[in-house]
Motif scaffolding. Structure first.
Motif, mmCIF file in Angstrom:
data_model
loop_
_atom_site.group_PDB
_atom_site.id
_atom_site.type_symbol
_atom_site.label_atom_id
_atom_site.label_comp_id
_atom_site.label_asym_id
_atom_site.label_seq_id
_atom_site.Cartn_x
_atom_site.Cartn_y
_atom_site.Cartn_z
ATOM 1 N N ILE A 55 0.827 -1.210 0.000
ATOM 2 C CA ILE A 55 0.000 0.000 0.000
ATOM 3 C C ILE A 55 0.859 1.258 0.000
ATOM 4 O O ILE A 55 0.494 2.278 -0.569
ATOM 5 C CB ILE A 55 -0.998 0.008 1.180
ATOM 6 N N PHE A 56 2.059 1.172 0.591
ATOM 7 C CA PHE A 56 2.913 2.351 0.662
ATOM 8 C C PHE A 56 3.589 2.676 -0.668
ATOM 9 O O PHE A 56 4.191 3.741 -0.821
ATOM 10 C CB PHE A 56 3.942 2.200 1.782
ATOM 11 N N PHE A 57 3.501 1.791 -1.649
ATOM 12 C CA PHE A 57 3.915 2.122 -3.006
ATOM 13 C C PHE A 57 2.773 2.789 -3.766
ATOM 14 O O PHE A 57 2.993 3.615 -4.638
ATOM 15 C CB PHE A 57 4.365 0.871 -3.776
ATOM 16 N N GLY A 58 1.558 2.415 -3.442
ATOM 17 C CA GLY A 58 0.393 2.964 -4.123
ATOM 18 C C GLY A 58 0.069 4.386 -3.708
ATOM 19 O O GLY A 58 -0.426 5.171 -4.518
ATOM 20 N N VAL A 59 0.347 4.725 -2.476
ATOM 21 C CA VAL A 59 0.004 6.060 -1.976
ATOM 22 C C VAL A 59 0.765 7.171 -2.709
ATOM 23 O O VAL A 59 0.145 8.110 -3.201
ATOM 24 C CB VAL A 59 0.217 6.145 -0.454
ATOM 25 N N PRO A 60 2.095 7.105 -2.832
ATOM 26 C CA PRO A 60 2.779 8.170 -3.574
ATOM 27 C C PRO A 60 2.356 8.217 -5.041
ATOM 28 O O PRO A 60 2.257 9.293 -5.627
ATOM 29 C CB PRO A 60 4.259 7.812 -3.460
ATOM 30 N N LEU A 61 2.074 7.057 -5.606
ATOM 31 C CA LEU A 61 1.599 7.025 -6.990
ATOM 32 C C LEU A 61 0.259 7.745 -7.109
ATOM 33 O O LEU A 61 0.043 8.537 -8.030
ATOM 34 C CB LEU A 61 1.482 5.578 -7.461
#
Length: 57
Positions: free
Chosen positions: A34-40
């Motif tokens: 999920i922490f890769f999806g948030v900045p994206l």
């Protein structure tokens, strides 16, 4: 919505999703994704907002 409020809300939601995902799955082995999806998502919001400002001029 104002960006000063939107970005912190998204970050807090990511942490909540992280813990819920880990709790449902029974392990936190995959919930860190999920922490890769948030900045994206934030970049997409910023790009869409920038496009709206260009059209207003």
């Amino acid at each position: 919505m104002d960006k000063k409020k939107l970005y912190p809300i998204i970050c807090i939601a990511a942490v909540i999703i992280f813990f819920i995902w880990g709790w449902i799955e029974g392990t936190f082995a995959h919930s860190w994704i999920i922490f890769f999806g948030v900045p994206l998502g934030m970049l997409i919001i910023k790009a869409l907002d920038k496009g709206d400002k260009d059209e207003k001029k």
